[in-house]
Scaffold this motif. Structure first.
Motif, PDB file in Angstrom:
ATOM      1  N   ALA A 129       0.531 -19.795   1.286  1.00 17.34           N
ATOM      2  CA  ALA A 129       0.144 -20.621   2.430  1.00 17.34           C
ATOM      3  C   ALA A 129       1.353 -20.994   3.278  1.00 17.34           C
ATOM      4  N   ARG A 130       2.506 -21.173   2.614  1.00 18.59           N
ATOM      5  CA  ARG A 130       3.719 -21.532   3.361  1.00 18.59           C
ATOM      6  C   ARG A 130       4.368 -20.316   4.009  1.00 18.59           C
ATOM      7  N   HIS A 131       4.231 -19.141   3.380  1.00 20.81           N
ATOM      8  CA  HIS A 131       4.837 -17.912   3.901  1.00 20.81           C
ATOM      9  C   HIS A 131       3.727 -16.905   4.200  1.00 20.81           C
ATOM     10  N   ARG A 132       2.808 -17.321   5.047  1.00 23.15           N
ATOM     11  CA  ARG A 132       1.571 -16.551   5.213  1.00 23.15           C
ATOM     12  C   ARG A 132       1.791 -15.157   5.764  1.00 23.15           C
ATOM     13  N   TRP A 133       2.657 -15.008   6.756  1.00 22.79           N
ATOM     14  CA  TRP A 133       2.880 -13.670   7.311  1.00 22.79           C
ATOM     15  C   TRP A 133       3.570 -12.760   6.295  1.00 22.79           C
ATOM     16  N   ALA A 134       4.477 -13.333   5.528  1.00 20.76           N
ATOM     17  CA  ALA A 134       5.149 -12.545   4.488  1.00 20.76           C
ATOM     18  C   ALA A 134       4.145 -12.099   3.429  1.00 20.76           C
ATOM     19  N   ALA A 135       3.255 -13.014   3.038  1.00 16.84           N
ATOM     20  CA  ALA A 135       2.264 -12.676   2.015  1.00 16.84           C
ATOM     21  C   ALA A 135       1.329 -11.576   2.503  1.00 16.84           C
ATOM     22  N   VAL A 136       0.857 -11.695   3.743  1.00 15.55           N
ATOM     23  CA  VAL A 136      -0.032 -10.670   4.297  1.00 15.55           C
ATOM     24  C   VAL A 136       0.707  -9.345   4.414  1.00 15.55           C
ATOM     25  N   TRP A 176       1.150  -7.648   1.049  1.00 12.66           N
ATOM     26  CA  TRP A 176      -0.108  -7.061   0.581  1.00 12.66           C
ATOM     27  C   TRP A 176      -0.412  -5.755   1.308  1.00 12.66           C
ATOM     28  N   VAL A 177      -0.276  -5.766   2.635  1.00 10.17           N
ATOM     29  CA  VAL A 177      -0.544  -4.550   3.416  1.00 10.17           C
ATOM     30  C   VAL A 177       0.413  -3.439   3.000  1.00 10.17           C
ATOM     31  N   VAL A 218      -0.688  -2.006  -0.356  1.00  5.23           N
ATOM     32  CA  VAL A 218      -1.851  -1.127  -0.242  1.00  5.23           C
ATOM     33  C   VAL A 218      -1.455   0.215   0.361  1.00  5.23           C
ATOM     34  N   VAL A 219      -0.674   0.172   1.437  1.00  6.51           N
ATOM     35  CA  VAL A 219      -0.263   1.407   2.111  1.00  6.51           C
ATOM     36  C   VAL A 219       0.606   2.263   1.197  1.00  6.51           C
ATOM     37  N   LEU A 220       1.575   1.632   0.509  1.00  9.31           N
ATOM     38  CA  LEU A 220       2.452   2.383  -0.397  1.00  9.31           C
ATOM     39  C   LEU A 220       1.662   2.993  -1.554  1.00  9.31           C
ATOM     40  N   ALA A 221       0.747   2.213  -2.123  1.00  9.95           N
ATOM     41  CA  ALA A 221      -0.059   2.723  -3.237  1.00  9.95           C
ATOM     42  C   ALA A 221      -0.872   3.926  -2.800  1.00  9.95           C
ATOM     43  N   ALA A 278      -8.421  -3.757  -2.156  1.00  7.29           N
ATOM     44  CA  ALA A 278      -8.055  -3.645  -3.570  1.00  7.29           C
ATOM     45  C   ALA A 278      -8.501  -2.301  -4.134  1.00  7.29           C
ATOM     46  N   ILE A 279      -9.689  -1.847  -3.724  1.00  5.68           N
ATOM     47  CA  ILE A 279     -10.194  -0.550  -4.174  1.00  5.68           C
ATOM     48  C   ILE A 279      -9.309   0.578  -3.649  1.00  5.68           C
ATOM     49  N   MET A 280      -8.927   0.493  -2.375  1.00  2.00           N
ATOM     50  CA  MET A 280      -8.077   1.530  -1.777  1.00  2.00           C
ATOM     51  C   MET A 280      -6.728   1.599  -2.487  1.00  2.00           C
ATOM     52  N   ALA A 281      -6.146   0.431  -2.769  1.00  2.00           N
ATOM     53  CA  ALA A 281      -4.859   0.412  -3.465  1.00  2.00           C
ATOM     54  C   ALA A 281      -5.006   1.007  -4.868  1.00  2.00           C
ATOM     55  N   THR A 282      -6.095   0.677  -5.536  1.00  2.00           N
ATOM     56  CA  THR A 282      -6.306   1.179  -6.898  1.00  2.00           C
ATOM     57  C   THR A 282      -6.512   2.687  -6.905  1.00  2.00           C
TER      58      THR A 282
END
Length: 754
Positions: free
Chosen positions: A20-27, A30-31, A34-37, A222-226
């Motif tokens: 919540a404090r580092h919202r852009w970093a967290a998003v 995650w992106v 997913v892209v790397l996976a 999550a499915i795409m990353a998996t």
């Protein structure tokens, strides 16, 4: 007035707070993940389970010998030529003309090789009515279904010219094509339809488009990353299409549910007057923590599949474990960041008549507790003994048919019914040539396959296979001189009757082989084939039941004990989960084995449960049922820590979670029910079993048995023997010391500890 800083403890609370404090970093993280996976998985490619790794035992040994020899067994096909009337004979001129026409027609396609006439191989039935023209498809067996169309059309052409006879093709390639045409889109349609179904239910639950989209988008990501991770991991543990389908099913169900739990709690706190920052902290410390406990429990349950020793199960278990772990991490990290970014905009796209604000205005009631479950709980808590007896008795009655469960590998007509012409052809071939469509295959490897003692043993085996009663012949031998291998094809007496065919197989393995091939030093002769594969699979699966059950139950018990620091809660959780699984088994047996209400799901005449399903369902259901249990018990414990009596805490915990648990259950039931609509009976059984268990768990277990049992136990719900006090403390985050602000109070004005 600004809220004082709130001190929290616990992984979920810290993860949610940081996000919540580092919202852009967290998003962004995650992106990027997913892209790397996906990118790495695509670059690595997916390694699928090999035939030689599917099973242990003789089937594995035979497949390994063939693989090491570099032999690609072709897809074999047969054309049944049969007199329609009982008086027809194979010696009739028309019959011979039809045989010659079939041989010429299939050879002219250029897609076949090794065409043999029944007059050369003696593949003519005893009554003289039926004969088989046999041949192999050129090219790889795995793709033969894509090349068999010209051959099928050639056979159809011969049929038109000889209408007095029945001329039909069957084999690996033609069956592959038929099933792909009929059912190939089933899984894809089911997987694609699951997403809009889940979205529709979430729209009803939230009444706002953005709020409904968040769980679906996170589950899909999550499915795409998996899927990408599966490609990477497959180089260590091979995967499969079945594992991919199960991963999609589980990933969508738990991914949506976890986000739903988190989002509903955050939304609930905002509606109670908290500011968005405080609401997020409370959601992280409560629902976030429940998600982690549930996720870890589900992962442990899925890991039970790794103990089966079956490659397909191991692939399903690992794929499901990964998608649950990824969905869990996404729910407690990127979801708080997205909610912090969106703020009030999470309510965008409101549907006026569905939005909670509209519902509350219509009811003129600010109480967000479910009226229905409030009424149910009032009766349950007033008479807990009666409630336990009635609910437990009903579930035991539903589970009773499971005591007579019959498991077997479904035959072709059981799996697909008689809706496909090729199933009728399969039955006709087996009637005329018992075991001919699925012969046992003896893979013989020797230092010199042409040595006199080897050829003598092969001839002796061929003769004794028939004289022992295991086969009525003809027994064929195909030599591969360069590899010093011989393939012996033995039609088993029993044909599609798996019990009788299994006895014929046992005769070959235990009597005929030792007396013939077994006398040649250094010779290997594992027996494989469809019947042998089924038997080896069943034997291995039976041996895995006890260790898998023990692993899942023991570790689930340990996790619940550590998470709630209550021996009573841990025992209750296990017992209630086993009861819901037993009820699901009972429904399966009643519908698919006894046929009670089978027509409602298109399951007439199945008469058995597919062998792998009970163990698969146990692992999946034991994990998924923890979703609701952990979520509800967490809320009850939270209310108890605030100072409510146990009885009040039970009612508060159940009725305040009723909306989210009902929504989550409806989504799971809907997704699983989609698989119950598929044409394959095994998929119907899986879908019905999963849907029934989730429905039972979310209603009778969660709404009646759990509160009634907890009410009877009273303060003993939180019992932990002194000798267990040294266990790690993994209890709720809200029990930690905290600075309480005026905004951070519950609905009765009592301090909320986060």
């Amino acid at each position: 007035m600004r809220n004082a800083d709130t001190r929290v403890r616990g992984l979920a609370a810290r993860a949610g707070g940081w996000s919540a404090r580092h919202r852009w970093a967290a998003v962004g993280i995650w992106v990027l993940f997913v892209v790397l996976a996906m990118g790495l998985g695509s670059a690595a490619g997916r390694v699928d389970v090999k035939d030689s790794d599917q099973l242990k035992g003789e089937t594995h040994t035979a497949a390994k010998i063939i693989e090491d020899a570099g032999i690609d067994e072709p897809a074999s096909e047969s054309v049944l030529i049969q007199a329609r009337e009982a008086g027809g004979k194979a010696t009739d001129a028309d019959f011979r003309a039809a045989v010659d026409a079939v041989v010429k027609a299939v050879e002219s396609t250029g897609e076949v090789t090794d065409v043999t006439s029944p007059y050369d191989t003696r593949t003519i039935s005893k009554d003289g009515r039926s004969a088989l023209v046999q041949f192999d498809m050129r090219g790889e067996a795995d793709t033969a279904g894509e090349r068999v169309e010209p051959v099928l059309k050639a056979v159809e052409g011969v049929q038109k010219e000889h209408e007095s006879l029945r001329i039909e093709e069957i084999g690996g390639a033609s069956m592959m094509k038929t099933f792909d045409d009929a059912f190939g889109d089933d899984f894809q349609k089911a997987e694609l339809s699951a997403v809009p179904v889940a979205l529709g239910i979430l729209l009803i639950a939230f009444g706002a488009l953005v709020a409904a989209l968040l769980p679906v988008l996170l589950a899909v990501s999550a499915i795409m990353a998996t899927m990408g991770l599966m490609g990477i991991v497959s180089h260590v543990m091979p995967m499969s299409d079945t594992a991919n389908s199960v991963m999609l099913l589980v990933g969508l169900a738990v991914g949506v549910d976890y986000c739903l739990f988190y989002l509903r709690r955050e939304r609930e706190e905002r509606q109670a007057g908290r500011d968005s920052q405080t609401a997020l902290r409370i959601a992280a410390a409560t629902s976030g923590r429940a998600i982690i406990v549930s996720g870890v429990t589900v992962c442990v349950a899925m890991a039970g599949m790794l103990f089966t020793g079956l490659a397909e199960f191991e692939a399903m278990g690992l794929a499901s474990l990964m998608v649950v772990a990824v969905a869990m991490v996404g729910s407690v990290t990127v979801l708080p960041a997205l909610l912090s970014l969106l703020g009030e905009r999470v309510e965008k796209g409101k549907i006026p008549w569905l939005h909670p604000e509209s519902r509350l205005r219509r009811k003129r009631n600010v109480n967000r507790e479910s009226r229905f479950w409030t009424a149910v709980l009032k009766g349950v808590l007033a008479k807990p003994v009666v409630s336990v007896v009635v609910a437990a008795g009903a579930l035991l009655a539903v589970a009773a048919p499971a005591l007579g469960m019959k498991t077997q590998n479904l035959t072709l007509d059981q799996e697909f019914g008689d809706s496909l012409p090729i199933v009728q052809t399969y039955n006709r071939v087996n009637e005329a040539f018992p075991g001919g469509s699925e012969p046992a295959e003896v893979v013989v490897r020797a230092a010199d396959i042409n040595a006199p003692e080897v050829t003598g043993a092969l001839a002796d085996f061929k003769a004794r296979a028939i004289s022992s009663g295991a086969s009525r012949g003809p027994v064929e031998i195909k030599l591969h001189d360069a590899q010093n291998l011989a393939f012996v094809y033995v039609p088993l007496v029993g044909g599609s009757d798996l019990d009788q065919a299994g006895r014929s197989l046992d005769k070959l393995r235990d009597e005929v082989r030792p007396a013939t091939l077994g006398k040649v030093d250094g010779l290997q002769a594992p027996i494989t084939g469809q019947v042998a594969g089924s038997k080896d699979f069943n034997d291995q699966l039976a041996g895995a039941v006890v260790p898998v059950f023990a692993f899942v139950v023991v570790f689930a018990f340990a996790l619940m004990l550590l998470s709630f620091r209550s021996l009573t809660i841990a025992i209750t959780s296990i017992v209630l989960n086993l009861l819901s699984v037993g009820a699901a088994y009972g429904i399966l047996v009643a519908v698919f084995q006894h046929g009670w209400g089978a027509s409602l799901v298109g399951a007439e005449g199945v008469g058995a449960i597919i062998t792998w399903l009970p163990l698969f369902l146990f692992v999946i259901l034991f994990g998924l049922s923890m979703d609701y249990h952990v979520f509800v018990v967490s809320r009850i414990r939270e209310a108890r820590l605030r100072g409510r009596t146990t009885k009040d805490a039970i009612q508060h915990g159940v009725v305040t979670t009723a909306g989210v648990v009902t929504s989550a259950a409806v989504i799971m039931v809907a997704v699983f029910a989609i698989f119950g609509t598929l044409s394959m009976q095994s998929m119907k059984q899986m879908g019905v079993g999963l849907a029934a268990a989730v429905l039972i768990d979310a209603t009778i277990i969660r709404g009646v048995l759990l509160p009634a049992v907890m009410a009877l136990l009273g303060e003993r719900n939180w019992y932990l023997p002194k000798w267990l006090h040294r266990l790690p403390d993994l209890t709720h985050d809200e029990a930690a010391d905290a600075v309480v602000t005026p905004a951070a109070r519950d609905d009765e004005g009592e301090p909320l500890r986060v």
